[in-house]
Design a protein around this motif. Structure first.
Motif, mmCIF file in Angstrom:
data_model
loop_
_atom_site.group_PDB
_atom_site.id
_atom_site.type_symbol
_atom_site.label_atom_id
_atom_site.label_comp_id
_atom_site.label_asym_id
_atom_site.label_seq_id
_atom_site.Cartn_x
_atom_site.Cartn_y
_atom_site.Cartn_z
ATOM 1 N N ARG A 17 -33.390 -108.006 -64.309
ATOM 2 C CA ARG A 17 -32.886 -106.676 -63.967
ATOM 3 C C ARG A 17 -32.273 -106.729 -62.569
ATOM 4 N N SER A 18 -30.990 -106.398 -62.473
ATOM 5 C CA SER A 18 -30.294 -106.489 -61.187
ATOM 6 C C SER A 18 -30.150 -105.140 -60.480
ATOM 7 N N LEU A 19 -30.286 -104.046 -61.225
ATOM 8 C CA LEU A 19 -30.280 -102.716 -60.593
ATOM 9 C C LEU A 19 -31.502 -101.961 -61.102
ATOM 10 N N HIS A 20 -32.170 -101.226 -60.197
ATOM 11 C CA HIS A 20 -33.384 -100.501 -60.549
ATOM 12 C C HIS A 20 -33.196 -99.017 -60.246
ATOM 13 N N ASP A 21 -33.122 -98.203 -61.259
ATOM 14 C CA ASP A 21 -33.130 -96.747 -61.070
ATOM 15 C C ASP A 21 -32.189 -96.274 -59.968
ATOM 16 N N VAL A 22 -30.955 -96.711 -60.039
ATOM 17 C CA VAL A 22 -29.979 -96.287 -59.032
ATOM 18 C C VAL A 22 -29.396 -94.929 -59.425
ATOM 19 N N SER A 23 -29.471 -93.969 -58.500
ATOM 20 C CA SER A 23 -28.862 -92.664 -58.742
ATOM 21 C C SER A 23 -27.924 -92.351 -57.589
ATOM 22 N N LEU A 24 -26.714 -91.947 -57.913
ATOM 23 C CA LEU A 24 -25.791 -91.538 -56.849
ATOM 24 C C LEU A 24 -24.682 -90.673 -57.428
ATOM 25 N N GLU A 25 -24.036 -89.935 -56.546
ATOM 26 C CA GLU A 25 -22.923 -89.084 -56.975
ATOM 27 C C GLU A 25 -21.720 -89.338 -56.084
ATOM 28 N N PRO A 37 -26.422 -106.488 -48.530
ATOM 29 C CA PRO A 37 -26.210 -107.934 -48.367
ATOM 30 C C PRO A 37 -25.845 -108.635 -49.673
ATOM 31 N N ASN A 38 -25.581 -109.937 -49.601
ATOM 32 C CA ASN A 38 -25.312 -110.760 -50.789
ATOM 33 C C ASN A 38 -26.423 -110.575 -51.808
ATOM 34 N N GLY A 39 -26.048 -110.401 -53.050
ATOM 35 C CA GLY A 39 -27.037 -110.312 -54.121
ATOM 36 C C GLY A 39 -27.714 -108.961 -54.235
ATOM 37 N N ALA A 40 -27.285 -107.979 -53.456
ATOM 38 C CA ALA A 40 -27.922 -106.653 -53.474
ATOM 39 C C ALA A 40 -27.685 -105.931 -54.801
ATOM 40 N N GLY A 41 -26.568 -106.247 -55.459
ATOM 41 C CA GLY A 41 -26.252 -105.568 -56.717
ATOM 42 C C GLY A 41 -24.997 -104.715 -56.650
ATOM 43 N N LYS A 42 -24.207 -104.881 -55.590
ATOM 44 C CA LYS A 42 -23.001 -104.055 -55.417
ATOM 45 C C LYS A 42 -22.003 -104.274 -56.571
ATOM 46 N N SER A 43 -21.715 -105.557 -56.838
ATOM 47 C CA SER A 43 -20.757 -105.847 -57.915
ATOM 48 C C SER A 43 -21.329 -105.446 -59.270
ATOM 49 N N THR A 44 -22.625 -105.653 -59.436
ATOM 50 C CA THR A 44 -23.272 -105.256 -60.693
ATOM 51 C C THR A 44 -23.113 -103.754 -60.918
ATOM 52 N N LEU A 45 -23.228 -102.980 -59.843
ATOM 53 C CA LEU A 45 -23.085 -101.525 -59.962
ATOM 54 C C LEU A 45 -21.669 -101.166 -60.436
ATOM 55 N N LEU A 46 -20.655 -101.770 -59.810
ATOM 56 C CA LEU A 46 -19.280 -101.459 -60.211
ATOM 57 C C LEU A 46 -19.010 -101.971 -61.625
ATOM 58 N N ASP A 47 -19.489 -103.188 -61.933
ATOM 59 C CA ASP A 47 -19.328 -103.720 -63.297
ATOM 60 C C ASP A 47 -19.977 -102.782 -64.319
ATOM 61 N N SER A 48 -21.123 -102.221 -63.945
ATOM 62 C CA SER A 48 -21.834 -101.343 -64.881
ATOM 63 C C SER A 48 -21.032 -100.078 -65.172
ATOM 64 N N ILE A 49 -20.386 -99.548 -64.140
ATOM 65 C CA ILE A 49 -19.555 -98.353 -64.344
ATOM 66 C C ILE A 49 -18.435 -98.669 -65.342
ATOM 67 N N ILE A 189 -16.250 -97.755 -52.880
ATOM 68 C CA ILE A 189 -15.961 -99.085 -52.344
ATOM 69 C C ILE A 189 -17.257 -99.829 -52.027
ATOM 70 N N ALA A 190 -17.366 -101.068 -52.516
ATOM 71 C CA ALA A 190 -18.516 -101.923 -52.194
ATOM 72 C C ALA A 190 -18.112 -102.826 -51.044
ATOM 73 N N GLU A 191 -18.942 -102.918 -50.043
ATOM 74 C CA GLU A 191 -18.589 -103.691 -48.837
ATOM 75 C C GLU A 191 -19.813 -104.313 -48.189
ATOM 76 N N GLN A 192 -19.642 -105.526 -47.674
ATOM 77 C CA GLN A 192 -20.653 -106.084 -46.763
ATOM 78 C C GLN A 192 -20.258 -105.793 -45.334
ATOM 79 N N ASN A 193 -18.955 -105.560 -45.170
ATOM 80 C CA ASN A 193 -18.408 -105.272 -43.849
ATOM 81 C C ASN A 193 -18.675 -103.798 -43.528
#
Ligand SMILES: Nc1ncnc2c1ncn2[C@@H]1O[C@H](COP(=O)(O)OP(=O)(O)OP(=O)(O)O)[C@@H](O)[C@H]1O
Ligand SMILES: [Mg+2]
Length: 234
Positions: A17-25, A37-49, A189-193
């Motif tokens: 499981r790469s994302l856990h109960d993420v809620s946002l608007e 940071p790296n591996g946090a799940g940012k890309s997974t979140l966008l891929d999921s959308i 936008i997903a960013e590490q910067n």
């Protein structure tokens, strides 16, 4: 109602499981940043959308459930995606890469190309050049322009500044701002910067090991000493 509503989203790669109960608007007209940071799940979140992962929970665009829809249908509903590392067709021209993005375009392709050329004049100059021969910044511009070819309401952008010089980052920030202010595009936008995210977004979500740890407006997060020390390096 927010344009995008995500409720208790969990995402899975096989058993993991790469994302856990993420809620946002994301409110219509906003620029919202996901940092972490790296591996946090940012890309997974966008891929999921975009319907590219296996999920539990709910993702709604203007109140309409997206989970269970195909990626093509999600694009047709009005979401554009500029994924991490661009994923262009290297031996196709700039223009052909843009036309691939227009595959499900809802509006006139010539108009969309003209808009892309207006936003990124360099892509007009280099329209016949293979994308393999472009600079990193130019490739990032093709990726953004391609995501815009379907005339989306919501644009998802994954780390557009990765590996780019500050001047190019500033150019990309300026285009994203213009898209938001002039064309009314809503942007996630997903960013590490973190600095880049803070100059653009009004609202930030901090993602860590698949969970939202902190969220708030850029103003409040800047003033929170704990957050500043942990995430913003000052
Ligand atoms: N295709 C995949 N198969 C299995 N696990 C994956 C896959 N893609 C990502 N993961 C895992 O999911 C977690 C989140 O990865 P993700 O790529 O979403 O992070 P990220 O925040 O985008 O990181 P980065 O800043 O490095 O791009 C990581 O533990 C990663 O190993
Ligand atoms: Mg990523």
């Amino acid at each position: 109602m927010a344009l995008l509503e995500i409720d208790k989203l969990s995402a899975f790669y096989g058993m993991a499981r790469s994302l856990h109960d993420v809620s946002l608007e994301v409110e219509e007209g906003a620029i919202v940043g996901i940092i972490g940071p790296n591996g946090a799940g940012k890309s997974t979140l966008l891929d999921s959308i975009m319907g590219l992962t296996e999920i539990d929970g709910s993702i709604r665009l203007k109140g309409q459930e997206l989970s269970g829809q195909s990626t093509a249908a999600i694009v047709e509903n009005g979401i554009g995606y500029a994924p991490e590392r661009a994923n262009l067709f290297p031996f196709m021209s700039v223009e052909d890469n843009l036309l691939v993005g227009a595959y499900t375009a809802r509006t006139d392709i010539e108009t969309r190309l003209a808009t892309a050329h207006d936003l990124f004049p360099v892509l007009k100059e280099r329209r016949n050049q293979e994308t393999a021969t472009l600079s990193g910044g130019e490739r990032q511009m093709v990726s953004l322009a391609r995501a815009l070819m379907t005339d989306p309401k919501l644009l998802l952008v994954d780390e557009p500044t990765i590996g780019l010089a500050p001047k190019v980052c500033a150019d990309i920030a300026a285009v994203l701002k213009r898209l938001n202010e002039e064309l009314g595009l809503t942007i996630l936008i997903a960013e590490q910067n973190v600095n880049f995210a803070m100059t653009l977004a009004q609202h930030l979500f901090v993602l860590e090991t698949g969970e939202i740890r902190i969220s708030g407006t850029v103003e409040t997060l800047k003033d929170d000493a704990n957050v500043s020390d942990a995430y913003f390096g000052h």
